[in-house]
Design a protein around this motif. Sequence first.
Motif, mmCIF file in Angstrom:
data_model
loop_
_atom_site.group_PDB
_atom_site.id
_atom_site.type_symbol
_atom_site.label_atom_id
_atom_site.label_comp_id
_atom_site.label_asym_id
_atom_site.label_seq_id
_atom_site.Cartn_x
_atom_site.Cartn_y
_atom_site.Cartn_z
ATOM 1 N N UNK A 146 -1.680 -2.189 -8.551
ATOM 2 C CA UNK A 146 -2.704 -1.707 -10.356
ATOM 3 C C UNK A 146 -3.707 -0.075 -8.659
ATOM 4 N N UNK A 147 -2.305 0.798 -8.049
ATOM 5 C CA UNK A 147 -2.721 1.868 -7.977
ATOM 6 C C UNK A 147 -3.981 2.321 -8.220
ATOM 7 N N UNK A 167 0.637 -1.015 -0.215
ATOM 8 C CA UNK A 167 0.065 0.000 -0.092
ATOM 9 C C UNK A 167 1.130 1.396 0.263
ATOM 10 N N UNK A 168 0.207 2.329 -0.624
ATOM 11 C CA UNK A 168 1.356 3.712 -0.758
ATOM 12 C C UNK A 168 0.435 4.410 0.399
ATOM 13 N N UNK A 169 0.178 5.107 0.683
ATOM 14 C CA UNK A 169 -0.246 6.493 1.481
ATOM 15 C C UNK A 169 0.183 8.325 0.941
ATOM 16 N N UNK A 170 -0.659 8.554 0.871
ATOM 17 C CA UNK A 170 -0.187 10.490 0.580
ATOM 18 C C UNK A 170 -1.006 10.642 0.695
ATOM 19 N N UNK A 171 -0.480 12.054 1.842
ATOM 20 C CA UNK A 171 -1.360 13.629 2.072
ATOM 21 C C UNK A 171 -1.809 14.064 0.386
ATOM 22 N N UNK A 172 -2.624 14.752 0.775
ATOM 23 C CA UNK A 172 -3.523 15.877 -0.358
ATOM 24 C C UNK A 172 -4.463 16.810 0.510
ATOM 25 N N UNK A 173 -3.932 17.605 -0.280
ATOM 26 C CA UNK A 173 -4.949 18.963 -0.214
ATOM 27 C C UNK A 173 -6.538 19.242 0.076
ATOM 28 N N UNK A 174 -7.432 17.873 -0.438
ATOM 29 C CA UNK A 174 -8.737 17.595 -0.191
ATOM 30 C C UNK A 174 -9.476 17.740 0.957
ATOM 31 N N UNK A 175 -8.538 17.776 1.927
ATOM 32 C CA UNK A 175 -9.168 17.134 3.886
ATOM 33 C C UNK A 175 -9.327 15.392 3.770
ATOM 34 N N UNK A 176 -8.044 14.379 2.711
ATOM 35 C CA UNK A 176 -8.531 13.351 3.106
ATOM 36 C C UNK A 176 -6.555 12.647 2.891
#
Length: 309
Positions: A262-263, A245-254
Amino acid sequence: MTTATSSSFPKILSKTIDCKQGAVRAVRYNVDGNYCVTCGSDKTVKLWNPLRGSLLKTYSGTGNEVLDAASSSDNAQIAAGGADKALTVFDVETGKQLRRWRAHGAQVNAVAFNEESNVVFSGSMDCTMQAFDARSRSEKPIQIFTESTDAILSIDVNGHEIAAGSADGNYRTYSIRDGNMTVDFMGDSVNSVKFTPDGNCLLAGVMGGVVRLMDKGNGRLLASYKGHQNKDYKIDSCILSSIEHVATGSEDGFVYVYSLLDSDVLTKLQHPSRVIPSLSAHPKKNHLITAAGQIIYLWVPEGEENPET
């Protein structure tokens, strides 16, 4: 995907901690995952037991807000860098400053220890990455890496290799063993660079909202992950300990959790703040700590809502 795999990624909010240190600029697990450190806009670094939500120690004395921190491999020291242009090393137990290097000409964005924790690396807005001997009393770096043409935003170390992500659109991988450097062009500012746990690949989080999995040996793109938003801020991304699994921050609250292979977006972890700039994966469990505003959040897989300490 099997039921076991689909339920093994972090999706349940287990703990919420108000760090009370202004905005949390970065959160980092230590080497064994028992503790984490947070970097505050109030110029402090704090050490936590995230499972219990308990504050263990506060480290102060930096001249400005702290932007990144790293624990040594023996958990005896914490390195911190920030807007004071300095790299500071604290003694974990006593809280005292052990070293303070002022060799950079601009703010320090990223710090990292080598595997033996006798060398500390720092990356700066001054376009350099510098290496300091943690055992020496010298005020000067033992090596200065000047290949970047813009700010160094992220550093990761794996054995004898160092990866540095830069705002010039490249990440560079240095082999200390043979003195080689490779450059991989990502097209936009490389906010986050991480070796995969097996050391064979690199995960590069790139401004514009894409995370790329790259083959370290030949620079080939293996997978890309899109869906999150990243236009304005330096955002962390990471691979979870399962290597699935890959995790990333974001700028939309999630925070977005993707399937490595498989992305696909497996889940979106909702936060009350719009921008989630920092996160850290537990080195052994599929736990994830995220930071937004002055709060850090511990996320765990289903069935681990009250994990043992």
